[in-house]
Scaffold this motif. Structure first.
Motif, short mmCIF file in Angstrom:
data_model
loop_
_atom_site.label_atom_id
_atom_site.label_comp_id
_atom_site.label_asym_id
_atom_site.label_seq_id
_atom_site.Cartn_x
_atom_site.Cartn_y
_atom_site.Cartn_z
N ASP A 293 0.38 -1.24 -0.07
CA ASP A 293 -0.15 0.11 0.13
C ASP A 293 0.89 1.49 -0.23
O ASP A 293 0.40 2.12 0.28
N ASN A 294 2.17 1.01 -0.10
CA ASN A 294 2.70 2.24 -0.69
C ASN A 294 3.35 2.28 -2.01
O ASN A 294 3.66 1.81 -1.61
N GLY A 295 2.14 3.44 -2.42
CA GLY A 295 2.17 3.74 -3.60
C GLY A 295 1.64 2.64 -4.15
O GLY A 295 -0.07 1.97 -3.41
N LEU A 296 0.90 2.24 -5.42
CA LEU A 296 0.42 1.45 -6.27
C LEU A 296 0.73 -0.06 -6.34
O LEU A 296 0.90 -0.25 -7.72
N ASN A 297 1.47 -0.56 -4.82
CA ASN A 297 2.18 -1.56 -5.46
C ASN A 297 1.77 -2.74 -4.81
O ASN A 297 2.64 -3.28 -4.57
N GLY A 298 0.23 -2.89 -5.19
CA GLY A 298 -0.24 -4.51 -4.71
C GLY A 298 0.23 -5.06 -5.42
O GLY A 298 -0.01 -6.53 -5.22
N TRP A 299 0.65 -5.20 -6.48
CA TRP A 299 1.74 -6.79 -7.03
C TRP A 299 2.79 -7.29 -5.96
O TRP A 299 3.01 -8.61 -6.49
N ASN A 300 3.14 -6.79 -5.18
CA ASN A 300 4.19 -7.03 -4.05
C ASN A 300 3.38 -7.94 -3.15
O ASN A 300 3.82 -9.09 -2.69
N MET A 301 2.09 -8.44 -3.60
CA MET A 301 0.95 -9.62 -2.54
C MET A 301 0.69 -10.52 -3.44
O MET A 301 0.71 -10.72 -4.96
N SER A 302 0.47 -11.95 -3.36
CA SER A 302 0.16 -13.35 -3.67
C SER A 302 -1.07 -12.61 -4.40
O SER A 302 -1.56 -12.24 -3.50
N TRP A 303 -1.74 -13.71 -4.86
CA TRP A 303 -2.91 -13.58 -5.22
C TRP A 303 -3.74 -14.27 -4.83
O TRP A 303 -5.13 -13.84 -4.74
N SER A 304 -3.68 -15.24 -3.98
CA SER A 304 -4.12 -15.62 -3.01
C SER A 304 -4.23 -14.06 -1.51
O SER A 304 -5.08 -14.12 -0.84
N GLN A 305 -2.99 -13.73 -1.43
CA GLN A 305 -3.21 -13.00 -0.24
C GLN A 305 -4.40 -11.35 -1.15
O GLN A 305 -5.58 -10.70 0.06
N TRP A 306 -4.58 -11.33 -2.02
CA TRP A 306 -4.63 -9.64 -2.81
C TRP A 306 -6.63 -10.60 -2.77
O TRP A 306 -6.86 -10.19 -2.86
#
Length: 409
Positions: free
Chosen positions: A390-403
């Protein structure tokens, strides 16, 4: 690093389909209430219910205090509207509007103001020219009792493959399911898109993998009247679309102090860079370019570095995190021993060789000109931690299951 002047994202409001609350009216005018009179024995009778078959509906009920700023209007069945007047109550200021081609629907020409009292009076006639009338006095939902979500990207823009759809709400949302279920994000690529809540005021949407290059993404916002918290309602009703451009993912290697730029699967250039110093390392992880500035001020005091630096004219700056990480041009480097391709010297940003004013044919200018909002910059092999999603638009650092676990629907 960060800047003093940030760009505010746009809040979005739109127009909605007419919400109809039917009032059956008489030829002599007034609200539905006015057509009913108590007789002597206490029963009620409709005096002129057969006078006109035209039935007028005003979307906002008479006396309402949370009327929509989008859906207000007038509709008639079994007849045509002959006159509609809408004014701001108390001032008499007219609200312009337009009648549909078949004469059955009238809508205001512009979105109404929040927290404002309005009056509507309307007349209509049926096929036999018998008249009907209706009126209503109501107040639109107030700012205190409504919420708005600013969002990115803007409709009509072209963005990189890493750009999520991100909403920031101006009030805390307690019914996350209700709000998320009224925002639909779809892609022409057919990719599944899922929302994820970061706290109570931010909701991002993304597919499992980066968007497919060239796809069209549609965001339908259907929040008008949705109760997001106790007695706090949405006011937005709009659909926006944006285009995903070519795919560009650039990888920064803190070990070699180089950045490799890959476009549509092909390496187009490898350039020397300088990451953070040993004392001020650069985050690892996938970071999305969220803003671009030909020139901006970077003041260390705004990110906890006191008076260590204050550079008023940093050229070719592109934001990677909300906490102040940028990839940008550097003209103040040691000319006798340039750090690019050799060592990290920054306070956490990724620096590229540049000149003051940014007018030269430099590495920084080349990368700036060849980048767009939504492009991905990956940093690896830095001694720092991975950037927070959530530091910027950086949700790609979560796995799909976490997302998907952060979805309310």
């Amino acid at each position: 690093m960060t800047m003093l002047d940030s760009s505010a994202r746009r809040g979005l409001l739109g127009s909605a389909a007419l919400v109809v609350g039917v009032l059956t009216l008489t030829a002599c005018g007034g609200s539905a209430k006015a057509s009913i009179e108590d007789n002597k024995n206490g029963s009620a009778e409709t005096k002129t219910s057969t006078t006109s078959t035209a039935k007028i509906a005003i979307s906002a009920k008479d006396g309402a205090t949370n009327a929509s700023i989008n859906a207000t209007g007038v509709k008639v069945t079994h007849g045509t509207l002959t006159d509609v007047k809408m004014t701001v109550a108390g001032t008499g200021t007219a609200v312009a509007g337009a009648l549909s081609a078949n004469g059955t629907v009238w809508k205001p020409g512009e979105q109404l103001e929040r927290g404002t009292k309005y009056e509507i009076s309307a007349t209509a006639k049926d096929a036999n020219n018998r008249t009907a009338a209706a009126n209503a006095i109501f107040t639109t939902v107030s700012s205190a009792n409504s919420f708005i979500g600013t969002y990115t990207p803007d409709g009509g823009t072209t963005v990189g493959v890493g750009m999520p759809v991100s909403f920031t709400f101006d009030k805390a949302i307690t019914d996350e399911k209700a709000v998320q279920s009224h925002i639909t994000v779809t892609s022409s690529s057919g990719q599944q898109v899922v929302g994820h809540w970061f706290g109570s005021q931010r909701l991002d949407f993304r597919p499992q993998d980066y968007w497919k290059a060239g796809s069209k993404v549609s965001v339908k916002i259907d929040l008008d009247g949705v109760e997001g918290a106790n007695s706090v309602y949405g006011v937005q009703e709009k659909t926006v679309t944006f285009t995903v451009g070519r795919s560009q993912v650039s990888t920064v290697d803190a070990t070699t102090q180089t950045m490799t730029v890959v476009r549509d699967g092909q390496t187009i250039k490898t350039v020397p860079i300088s990451t953070g110093s040993a004392e001020h390392t650069t985050y690892n992880g996938q970071m999305v370019i969220s803003e671009k500035f030909q020139q901006t001020r970077m003041d260390g005091s705004t990110v906890g570095y006191g008076g260590e630096y204050d550079i008023p004219d940093v050229p070719h700056a592109m934001r990677l995190t909300s906490s102040g990480t940028f990839i940008h041009g550097n003209y103040w480097y040691n000319k006798a021993n340039p750090p690019f391709g050799k060592e990290g010297t920054s306070h956490g940003c990724v620096g590229l060789a540049d000149v003051q004013g940014g007018q030269g044919d430099t590495t920084a200018k080349w990368f700036y000109d060849n980048s767009m909002i939504g492009d991905v910059v990956i940093v690896k092999n830095s001694p720092d931690t991975t950037v927070s999603p959530d530091n910027g638009l950086n949700g790609w650092n979560m796995s799909w299951s976490q997302w998907t676990a952060g979805s309310a629907v």
